[in-house]
Design a protein around this motif. Structure first.
Motif, PDB file in Angstrom:
ATOM      1  N   UNK A   1       8.576   6.023  -5.618  1.00 41.01           N
ATOM      2  CA  UNK A   1       8.778   7.210  -6.446  1.00 41.01           C
ATOM      3  C   UNK A   1       7.487   7.982  -6.648  1.00 41.01           C
ATOM      4  N   UNK A   2       6.376   7.266  -6.823  1.00 39.98           N
ATOM      5  CA  UNK A   2       5.081   7.940  -6.943  1.00 39.98           C
ATOM      6  C   UNK A   2       4.740   8.663  -5.645  1.00 39.98           C
ATOM      7  N   UNK A   3       4.922   7.973  -4.523  1.00 45.13           N
ATOM      8  CA  UNK A   3       4.642   8.596  -3.231  1.00 45.13           C
ATOM      9  C   UNK A   3       5.545   9.805  -3.004  1.00 45.13           C
ATOM     10  N   UNK A   4       6.815   9.680  -3.375  1.00 45.08           N
ATOM     11  CA  UNK A   4       7.755  10.793  -3.208  1.00 45.08           C
ATOM     12  C   UNK A   4       7.375  11.966  -4.094  1.00 45.08           C
ATOM     13  N   UNK A   5       6.903  11.697  -5.310  1.00 45.56           N
ATOM     14  CA  UNK A   5       6.501  12.779  -6.214  1.00 45.56           C
ATOM     15  C   UNK A   5       5.297  13.537  -5.650  1.00 45.56           C
ATOM     16  N   UNK A   6       4.308  12.812  -5.135  1.00 39.99           N
ATOM     17  CA  UNK A   6       3.128  13.461  -4.543  1.00 39.99           C
ATOM     18  C   UNK A   6       3.535  14.268  -3.318  1.00 39.99           C
ATOM     19  N   UNK A   7       4.389  13.671  -2.491  1.00 38.97           N
ATOM     20  CA  UNK A   7       4.836  14.381  -1.289  1.00 38.97           C
ATOM     21  C   UNK A   7       5.645  15.625  -1.658  1.00 38.97           C
TER      22      UNK A   7
ATOM     23  N   UNK B   1       0.845  -1.194   0.000  1.00 44.65           N
ATOM     24  CA  UNK B   1       0.000   0.000   0.000  1.00 44.65           C
ATOM     25  C   UNK B   1       0.880   1.243   0.000  1.00 44.65           C
ATOM     26  N   UNK B   2       0.329   2.319  -0.534  1.00 37.21           N
ATOM     27  CA  UNK B   2       1.119   3.546  -0.627  1.00 37.21           C
ATOM     28  C   UNK B   2       1.453   4.116   0.747  1.00 37.21           C
ATOM     29  N   UNK B   3       0.575   3.913   1.745  1.00 38.24           N
ATOM     30  CA  UNK B   3       0.872   4.412   3.081  1.00 38.24           C
ATOM     31  C   UNK B   3       2.010   3.645   3.741  1.00 38.24           C
ATOM     32  N   UNK B   4       2.392   2.505   3.176  1.00 34.10           N
ATOM     33  CA  UNK B   4       3.560   1.795   3.698  1.00 34.10           C
ATOM     34  C   UNK B   4       4.852   2.555   3.429  1.00 34.10           C
ATOM     35  N   UNK B   5       4.796   3.565   2.592  1.00 33.04           N
ATOM     36  CA  UNK B   5       5.989   4.362   2.289  1.00 33.04           C
ATOM     37  C   UNK B   5       6.241   5.463   3.324  1.00 33.04           C
ATOM     38  N   UNK B   6       5.374   5.596   4.330  1.00 29.94           N
ATOM     39  CA  UNK B   6       5.535   6.681   5.307  1.00 29.94           C
ATOM     40  C   UNK B   6       6.885   6.638   6.028  1.00 29.94           C
TER      41      UNK B   6
END
Length: 368
Positions: free
Chosen positions: A223-229, A28-33
């Motif tokens: 990378x997607x999560x980092x781009x949004x952040x 899940x994307x929230x696992x990137x926190x």
């Protein structure tokens, strides 16, 4: 394995780690926190090093203005550092809240949860030290009350307070706290590294032949999560770099001018509200320590067991707790209103009632 990876063992180990198909595919994307937190903490360390080159604790407010107006791109580094602090606490709070909703603190994740709470506690102290180092009006009075309260204590607590602050609020105190700010920031990075190690040990691996590799599956997700952040971070840095910071801190410190109410950054307000709700210096200290202690003890307060069902009632009360913490912060910021004292007591009571009474009771019922 290529020739380069054979000649460089570290590179070979890294490639083997990234390409080993041991991860479950339903990430899940929230696992990137935690990963985003590590990246942001490293970024804050670098920007803090740049600011430390020009910072003068003996003329704190003037040096902050000098960095913003005279140093090349100093205003940009300051905006990045201030926004980074806001974003860092947002990530940490979101990580802990998600772990509470999903009950990720249960066995075998007790150590991961405890390290997460410890990371938050260390970062709160680092954030407060960074706030008082600005030398503004709000920062001065926050340091004034903290140092005087610590020096007024007797026994071992007073000795520790005297060692930490070195005396009443002043330029010498800021020089001392600048060192603690840097040392504790390194300590936060060490705690985060331990959290990663503990998390890796308890995360379940995929069955042979059913897993995916970190590269490219999870790397693309990160990378997607980092781009949004990064997009959100850029908007905050360029349009509201001082979001959640007290406006009165833009004024220089003046011992003859006392700001009205509690003027702290937003991430310190909930704990400040608990400290204000309890009488006396010791009441505030025990309230803050108790709030962090019951949070760290959550894996043992939950009576559902490692394989217990995730009931909806506990999730509802967790959302109520989030609203309670937000209420604590808002009320602490509006301390001068007539009903603020009563509301702080009620919010503080509910915080401890949630952990010490509701959590064991509700989880025990849902486990049946």
């Amino acid at each position: 394995m290529t020739t380069e990876t054979k000649q460089i063992p570290c590179l070979g180990a890294l490639c083997a780690c990234l390409c080993a198909p041991v991860h479950k595919p339903e990430g899940k994307y929230l696992d990137t926190l935690p990963g985003l937190t590590a990246i942001l903490l490293a970024f804050l360390t670098l920007s803090g090093l740049v600011l430390a080159v020009y910072y003068d604790p003996w003329h704190a407010f003037a040096s902050v203005g000098f960095i913003g107006h005279e140093v090349n791109n100093g205003w940009l580094v300051q905006a990045y550092h201030a926004t980074g602090a806001t974003a860092l606490f947002g990530l940490v709070y979101l990580y802990l809240f998600r772990a509470m909703l999903t009950r990720g603190y249960r066995a075998p994740g007790e150590l991961v949860w405890g390290l997460g709470v410890k990371l938050m506690a260390v970062l709160l102290l680092v954030g407060w030290l960074g706030f008082v180092l600005t030398g503004g009006a709000a920062a001065y009075w926050s340091l004034f009350k903290a140092s005087n309260g610590a020096l007024a204590l007797s026994g071992a607590a007073g000795a520790i307070g005297g060692w930490f602050f070195g005396g009443p609020a002043g330029s010498g105190t800021l020089a001392r706290l600048e060192l603690f700010h840097a040392v504790l920031a390194v300590g936060a990075m060490a705690v985060l590294w331990l959290l990663f190690a503990a998390r890796r040990a308890v995360v379940p691996r995929a069955e042979p032949g059913q897993g995916v590799a970190f590269f490219p599956y999870y790397l693309a997700q990160y990378l997607v999560a980092l781009a949004v952040f990064a997009l959100i971070f850029s908007v905050l840095a360029f349009f509201t770099p001082h979001l959640g910071q007290p406006a009165v801190n833009a004024l220089p410190a003046d011992p003859l001018t006392l700001p009205l109410g509690t003027v702290l950054p937003w991430y310190l307000l909930p704990l400040a509200g608990i400290a204000q709700a309890l009488p006396g210096i010791w009441g505030g200290i025990l309230g803050v320590v108790g709030a962090l202690a019951v949070l760290a003890a959550l894996p043992w307060l939950d009576r559902s067991g490692p394989a217990g069902a995730k009931g909806g009632l506990y999730c509802v009360f967790t959302w109520v707790l989030a609203a309670d913490v937000i209420g604590l912060g808002i009320t602490a910021a509006a301390r001068n209103y007539p009903q603020a004292s009563l509301l702080l007591v009620l919010f503080t009571f509910w915080y401890f009632f949630h952990f010490l009474v509701l959590t064991p009771f509700v989880t025990a019922i849902e486990a049946k």
